[in-house]
Each structure stands twice: as C-alpha cells, then as structure tokens.
Design a protein around this motif. Structure first.
Motif, short mmCIF file in Angstrom:
data_model
loop_
_atom_site.label_atom_id
_atom_site.label_comp_id
_atom_site.label_asym_id
_atom_site.label_seq_id
_atom_site.Cartn_x
_atom_site.Cartn_y
_atom_site.Cartn_z
N ALA A 90 -46.34 -17.94 -26.73
CA ALA A 90 -45.12 -18.65 -27.11
C ALA A 90 -45.45 -19.91 -27.92
CB ALA A 90 -44.32 -19.02 -25.86
N LEU A 91 -46.50 -20.64 -27.50
CA LEU A 91 -46.91 -21.82 -28.26
C LEU A 91 -47.45 -21.44 -29.63
CD1 LEU A 91 -48.63 -23.97 -25.48
CD2 LEU A 91 -46.51 -24.48 -26.69
N VAL A 92 -48.22 -20.35 -29.69
CA VAL A 92 -48.72 -19.87 -30.98
C VAL A 92 -47.55 -19.52 -31.90
CG1 VAL A 92 -49.94 -17.98 -32.12
CG2 VAL A 92 -50.92 -19.04 -30.08
N THR A 93 -46.56 -18.83 -31.35
CA THR A 93 -45.38 -18.46 -32.15
C THR A 93 -44.65 -19.69 -32.65
OG1 THR A 93 -45.14 -16.44 -30.83
CG2 THR A 93 -43.24 -17.16 -32.12
N LEU A 94 -44.45 -20.66 -31.77
CA LEU A 94 -43.73 -21.88 -32.15
C LEU A 94 -44.49 -22.64 -33.22
CD1 LEU A 94 -41.40 -23.88 -31.68
CD2 LEU A 94 -42.79 -24.93 -29.87
N VAL A 95 -45.78 -22.86 -33.02
CA VAL A 95 -46.58 -23.60 -33.99
C VAL A 95 -46.62 -22.88 -35.33
CG1 VAL A 95 -48.93 -24.39 -34.52
CG2 VAL A 95 -47.98 -24.76 -32.24
N ILE A 232 -45.30 -12.13 -34.26
CA ILE A 232 -46.42 -12.95 -33.79
C ILE A 232 -46.57 -12.86 -32.28
CG2 ILE A 232 -47.32 -15.31 -33.63
CD1 ILE A 232 -45.81 -15.87 -36.26
N PHE A 233 -45.46 -12.98 -31.56
CA PHE A 233 -45.53 -13.07 -30.10
C PHE A 233 -46.11 -11.81 -29.47
CE2 PHE A 233 -43.55 -12.33 -25.94
CZ PHE A 233 -44.01 -13.45 -25.26
N ILE A 234 -45.62 -10.64 -29.87
CA ILE A 234 -46.05 -9.41 -29.21
C ILE A 234 -47.54 -9.13 -29.39
CG2 ILE A 234 -45.74 -6.90 -29.19
CD1 ILE A 234 -42.79 -7.33 -29.70
N ASP A 239 -53.97 -9.96 -27.53
CA ASP A 239 -55.23 -10.28 -28.20
C ASP A 239 -56.29 -10.64 -27.17
OD1 ASP A 239 -57.33 -11.76 -29.63
OD2 ASP A 239 -55.97 -11.64 -31.34
N TYR A 240 -57.45 -10.01 -27.27
CA TYR A 240 -58.55 -10.34 -26.37
C TYR A 240 -59.80 -10.78 -27.12
CZ TYR A 240 -60.43 -5.70 -27.52
OH TYR A 240 -60.92 -4.60 -28.19
N VAL A 241 -59.83 -10.60 -28.44
CA VAL A 241 -60.98 -11.01 -29.23
C VAL A 241 -61.05 -12.53 -29.34
CG1 VAL A 241 -62.08 -10.88 -31.49
CG2 VAL A 241 -61.00 -8.85 -30.51
N SER A 272 -54.79 0.80 -16.91
CA SER A 272 -53.56 1.39 -17.44
C SER A 272 -52.33 0.76 -16.80
CB SER A 272 -53.57 2.90 -17.21
OG SER A 272 -54.66 3.52 -17.86
N ALA A 273 -52.38 0.55 -15.49
CA ALA A 273 -51.25 -0.07 -14.81
C ALA A 273 -51.03 -1.50 -15.31
CB ALA A 273 -51.49 -0.08 -13.29
N LEU A 274 -52.11 -2.24 -15.51
CA LEU A 274 -51.99 -3.60 -16.07
C LEU A 274 -51.40 -3.56 -17.47
CD1 LEU A 274 -55.35 -5.25 -14.91
CD2 LEU A 274 -53.05 -6.08 -14.40
N ALA A 275 -51.86 -2.62 -18.29
CA ALA A 275 -51.36 -2.52 -19.66
C ALA A 275 -49.89 -2.15 -19.69
CB ALA A 275 -52.19 -1.50 -20.43
N ILE A 276 -49.48 -1.17 -18.88
CA ILE A 276 -48.08 -0.75 -18.85
C ILE A 276 -47.19 -1.89 -18.36
CG2 ILE A 276 -46.42 0.81 -17.76
CD1 ILE A 276 -48.13 2.15 -19.87
N THR A 277 -47.62 -2.57 -17.31
CA THR A 277 -46.83 -3.69 -16.78
C THR A 277 -46.71 -4.80 -17.81
OG1 THR A 277 -47.67 -3.17 -14.56
CG2 THR A 277 -46.62 -5.31 -14.87
N THR A 278 -47.80 -5.11 -18.49
CA THR A 278 -47.77 -6.16 -19.51
C THR A 278 -46.85 -5.78 -20.66
OG1 THR A 278 -50.04 -6.80 -18.95
CG2 THR A 278 -49.18 -7.53 -21.08
N MET A 279 -46.92 -4.54 -21.12
CA MET A 279 -46.06 -4.09 -22.20
C MET A 279 -44.59 -4.19 -21.82
SD MET A 279 -47.90 -0.90 -24.17
CE MET A 279 -48.16 0.09 -22.70
N LEU A 280 -44.25 -3.78 -20.60
CA LEU A 280 -42.86 -3.86 -20.17
C LEU A 280 -42.40 -5.30 -20.06
CD1 LEU A 280 -42.80 -1.06 -17.41
CD2 LEU A 280 -41.85 -0.97 -19.73
N GLY A 281 -43.27 -6.17 -19.55
CA GLY A 281 -42.91 -7.58 -19.44
C GLY A 281 -42.72 -8.23 -20.80
N VAL A 282 -43.62 -7.96 -21.72
CA VAL A 282 -43.51 -8.53 -23.07
C VAL A 282 -42.27 -7.99 -23.78
CG1 VAL A 282 -44.61 -8.63 -25.33
CG2 VAL A 282 -45.97 -8.97 -23.27
N THR A 283 -42.00 -6.70 -23.61
CA THR A 283 -40.81 -6.11 -24.23
C THR A 283 -39.54 -6.76 -23.70
OG1 THR A 283 -41.94 -3.98 -24.50
CG2 THR A 283 -39.54 -3.97 -24.60
N ALA A 284 -39.48 -6.99 -22.39
CA ALA A 284 -38.30 -7.64 -21.81
C ALA A 284 -38.13 -9.06 -22.35
CB ALA A 284 -38.43 -7.66 -20.28
#
Length: 301
Positions: A90-95, A232-234, A239-241, A272-284
C-alpha cells in the motif's frame, strides 16, 4: 469423391461461422484462450488441489484435508507477514502514484511536441533487467553505497547511515522505482483523454488552477489512478525478489515464505494454501479499494 454427409456438415459449419459473429470472435480468441488456460488456469487448478493435500518429507498424501488452511489461519506469523506485505504494498502504491502523477500531468498538459519521445525516455530505464535495477538500488543504499559515500564526503555525516538498507524502507524505495512506469502510463492516458474545453469552462466560471484541478482534472483522471494503483498493489504483494535482496529480516514479506515452502521446505501443499489465501485476500482488498474509489469519485462529481 467426398461423402455427401461430410460435405453437408462442412457447408453447414461454414454457413454457421459466416452468420455467427460470436463464433467468429471465439475462433479469433481461441489461440489466446488456449494459452491462458494452459499457462494460468491449469497451474492454478493444480495449486488448489495441492492445498487440500498433505506432505510428509517426500511423501505426498492426496487424501482431502483442511490442515494446511488450519495452519495458515492459526499461526500468527502468517497473519503478521500478510499484514506487513499489504502495508508495504500500500505504501509502495501510494508513493509511486504520488510521484507518477506530476510526471504524467506534465507530459499530458505541458509537453506540446514529441510526446512519444518523452514517453520512451520515461520508460527507458525499465528496459534493463529487473534484477539489475534491484541490485543497483542495493549499491546505492548500501553501507558504503553512493548515498553514504556522498554524504560523508560532504561532511554531513560522520559514519554511514544504517537505516537505508535491509529494512522495509529499502523495499518501498526499490519497488516504487521498479513499478513507476506502470503508474505513469495509465495516468497519462487518463489525463490525455480529458476534454480541454471542460478546463476552459471551469476557468470561465471563475475556478483557479487549484480549484479546477480538484474539481475537474483529478476526478476525470481517477480511472487512470485506480488502474495504476491496482497494477502496482497486486504484483508487489507477491514480490519476493526485492525483499530478499534489499529487505533483510525486517523486510520479509509473505511471498518469501511461500517461495520457501515451494523451495527449501519442500512443502508444496502448505505453500499452495498460503498462496491461495494470499490471492483471495489481495483480491478482496483490491475489489474493496476499487469500490470505495468509485464511490469517492461519484461523490466528488
């Protein structure tokens, strides 16, 4: 000699194709649709399936289980990392949007000639490798980097600054630079489409530059701002690099844990469970942000 039934079928198919606009459109889209299904839908479906399986060392148990999701929601570390990732993104998006808007405004309203050249120059730094740009920021922000060396040579500091690297600040700066072009271009397109007669009408009605900007320019450019924010946000949440190279322990994000589960930990079901949960949270969060932004624009109008 061809079979009459086959010839009739081929003739009917050609007639249907000629009459049906939807069928012709689907025929044109089918290669792209095939690539999307093969490259995105199938891996996503496999990841969903993996999230309901379990793994012990190298043994994969395909029995249905919700244990992975129970671990995701029960362990505080995952919640903390997810919230940290959302906050950093969110801060990256705002800046990035705040820095990109004036640049896009300048190109759209003040540049009269060679606008394409300006756009090419703005995107020129992004023709280089993403890893190279991240490593460049690591050199700039490092203990003996460009900033510390310059400040010390000017006598402004007596020892290198410690807070420039290996923390969320470094992640935000690096990601904001890496995704700047993705904010400038949609905002520029939105500003370029604004009817200039509306600005002239606002001026004739007595609006000054500031009032005209907030009443006319900003509301009409909000579709570009919203598009830039989503673009930008999604990706930055996943990003992990960048956190790996410049974030240190304080800049670890949820994508680093997901990458570790698929890599060193060799626990694909939990990853996979972490990825699916994160995707759903970010989408919401993205959908809620878009909805609130549209309501805000409507209230301004």
């Amino acid at each position: 000699m061809s079979d009459p039934m086959t010839a009739g079928f081929q003739g009917g198919a050609r007639l249907l194709w000629a009459r049906s606009e939807a069928l012709r459109g689907f025929t044109l889209l089918s290669p792209t649709l095939f690539v999307v299904v093969a490259a995105m839908a199938v891996p996503l479906a496999l990841m969903v399936a993996y999230s309901f399986w379990s793994q012990s060392y190298v043994t994969l148990d395909t029995s249905f289980t919700l244990k992975n999701y129970q671990d995701v929601f029960s362990r505080e570390i995952y919640r903390v990392l997810f919230l940290r990732s959302v906050a950093i993104s969110a801060l990256v998006t705002l800046v990035t949007v705040l820095l990109a808007y004036p640049i896009a405004y300048f190109v759209a309203f003040d540049v009269k000639r060679h606008k394409l050249l300006w756009l090419i120059l703005l995107t020129l730094p992004f023709w280089t490798s993403y890893l190279l740009r991240v490593f460049s920021w690591k050199v700039i922000l490092g203990y003996n980097g460009v900033i510390n060396s310059g400040l010390m040579s000017l006598g402004l500091i007596s020892e290198p600054l410690q807070f420039l690297l290996y923390n969320p600040f470094a992640v935000i700066v690096t990601l904001a630079h890496a995704w700047a072009a993705f904010a400038i271009l949609p905002i520029y397109v939105s500003l370029e489409k604004i009817d200039r007669t509306l600005l002239e009408a606002a001026t004739d009605l007595g609006d000054g530059p500031v009032r005209r900007f907030f009443r006319v320019t900003l509301p009409l450019s909000m579709p570009g701002v919203i598009a830039a924010s989503v673009l930008i946000f999604i990706p930055t949440v996943g990003d992990y690099v960048t956190p790996t190279m410049v974030g240190g322990t304080g800049g670890v994000m949820i994508a680093n844990i997901i990458q570790a589960q698929f890599g060193k930990a060799n626990n694909w079901p939990l990853g996979s469970a972490l990825a699916i949960t994160t995707m759903l949270g970010v989408t919401a969060i993205a959908c809620l942000t878009i909805w609130l932004s549209k309501r805000g624009v409507a209230s301004i109008k």
